[in-house]
Design an enzyme around this catalytic site. Structure first.
Site, PDB file in Angstrom:
ATOM      1  CE1 TYR A 129      -4.241  -1.239  -0.280  1.00 11.14           C
ATOM      2  CE2 TYR A 129      -3.489  -2.839   1.328  1.00 11.14           C
ATOM      3  CZ  TYR A 129      -4.418  -2.425   0.397  1.00 11.14           C
ATOM      4  OH  TYR A 129      -5.517  -3.207   0.125  1.00 11.14           O
ATOM      5  CD  GLU A 174     -15.110 -22.581   6.079  1.00  9.06           C
ATOM      6  OE1 GLU A 174     -15.272 -21.992   4.999  1.00  9.06           O
ATOM      7  OE2 GLU A 174     -15.721 -23.623   6.378  1.00  9.06           O
ATOM      8  CG  ASP A 209     -19.269 -23.167   6.002  1.00  5.77           C
ATOM      9  OD1 ASP A 209     -19.656 -23.007   7.163  1.00  5.77           O
ATOM     10  OD2 ASP A 209     -19.053 -22.226   5.211  1.00  5.77           O
TER      11      ASP A 209
END
EC number: 5.6.2.2
Length: 398
Positions: free
Chosen positions: A135, A233, A288
């Site tokens: 950046y 997760e 998931d």
């Protein structure tokens, strides 16, 4: 010599162009003093970078002489017979290459910029992230991957470890929540290249980023009681568990890699396994109920990349598609929406099964039996589900 004299001396256009083209000065990035394979110290790196940039500046500014930057590239894994691979970047470009090889100019600019950053940051003795460097000049770097690639080039040419040098580290990603303090003892090198013991503490009772530490660090838990580790997760699930921590078993440590884990999250778990396994009664992974969740779980336990970071104590516990179906069938529980597998999900599940059964067709005796069966069930039902609304009871330890 006058142009007319040159035309008489060089009969062809090609010979004349060659004679008029200024000779380039070759500047090698790798340190000749360390060609035997020994790594450079911080002081050596600083000295060589200053010398390298000084040569480049003198050639371009004082002598108006173009330069060729020469550096080594990594060989392919397992390739020991082929000679070293060298790459040359010319600056500035001239002639027909000026318009067609602009990408080479950008490469040269990125390399010189990063060398300047290293020269400025290394004496300070403080870590800087790849993200911060990116950046600082987005227009030049364009992607963080370009910063990582050229930092690897610099490290390789100075025979430095990918993770232990230049005080430039990946941005922290993983989160940890612990009911007890965790101390990390790390050996670092000062600017004078002297070893120094550094202690970092993860304080209890609040989520925090997993701090950066070296591969040879030592971790100690601030408890004498047995504890559990729950790896999830998603950050959303992690935050939900933190907010409802009273529903979990006591002495439960929560960790999330926020999707696919970075090396630091995996290294943190590996260090817990290495130094604190006697105090850890269970380590479970929850993702998931979809092929990507399974792939993320395997990243912790059976990744092909950087085997040194594999955590063998972690067990995949779900969520499983059958758990979701069972919860939806219970009267008093909130139903979880089931989503259909798309083609990409199906392909990933199929490829996971193929890779997990490549060395053994006997699934019943495979250590990854549960993972393989879960992939098969998701393909059979053609369904997947997210764990955000799963019953918190699955995280409890009796």
């Amino acid at each position: 010599m006058a142009l007319e004299g040159l035309r008489k001396k060089y009969k062809t256009r090609q010979e004349l162009v060659k004679a008029l083209t200024p000779k380039r000065r070759s500047i090698h990035l790798n340190s000749n003093g360390h060609s035997n394979g020994t790594p450079c110290s911080n002081a050596d790196v600083l000295a060589h970078i200053k010398h390298f940039l000084s040569l480049a500046a003198n050639s371009l500014e004082q002598h108006q002489q173009p330069i060729s930057i020469v550096f080594q590239n990594k060989k392919k894994k397992g390739d020991t017979s082929s000679p070293d691979i060298h790459t040359t970047l010319d600056f500035p470009l001239n002639g027909p290459h000026l318009c067609t090889h602009q990408f080479k100019l950008k490469r040269c600019a990125i390399l010189l910029n990063l060398l300047k950053v290293v020269m400025e940051k290394l004496p300070l003795g403080k870590n800087t992230t790849v993200r911060d460097i990116f950046y600082s000049n987005v227009e030049l770097f364009q992607r963080q991957a370009n910063v990582v690639q050229w930092l690897d080039v610099i490290r390789f040419n100075f025979k430095l470890s990918p993770r232990k040098s230049l005080n430039i580290i990946p941005a922290q990603k993983g989160l940890v929540y612990s009911p007890f303090p965790i101390d990390i003892y790390d050996n670092i090198l000062t600017c004078e290249n002297e070893p120094k013991m550094q202690k970092q503490t993860i304080f209890p009772g609040k989520p925090c980023l997993i701090p950066f530490f070296q591969d040879d660090a030592v971790i100690k838990l601030g408890t004498t009681s047995m504890c559990n580790i729950v790896i999830v997760e998603k950050e959303a699930v992690f935050t939900k568990l933190v907010n409802n921590y009273h529903k979990l078993s006591t002495n439960t440590m929560l960790i999330t890699g926020k999707g696919f884990p970075d090396f630091l999250t995996r290294l943190f778990l590996k260090k817990l396994e290495q130094y604190c396994s006697k105090l850890i009664s269970d380590c479970s992974i929850f993702t998931d109920a979809d092929p990507y969740g399974i792939s993320i779980a395997l990243n912790y336990t059976h990744s092909n990349e950087r085997n040194a970071y594999i955590c063998t104590m972690a067990n995949y516990k779900g969520i499983r598609i059958t758990q979701v179906l069972a919860q939806n069938n219970e009267v008093h529980n909130k139903s979880i929406q089931l989503l259909s597998l798309n083609q990409r999900d199906y392909s990933l599940a199929k490829n996971l099964i193929a890779s997990l059964t490549a060395n053994s067709w006997d699934i019943a005796t495979s250590p990854l039996k549960n993972v393989i069966i879960e992939c098969q069930r998701e393909i059979f039902f053609q369904k997947k589900a997210e764990m955000n609304e799963i019953d918190a009871r699955i995280f409890e330890y009796k």
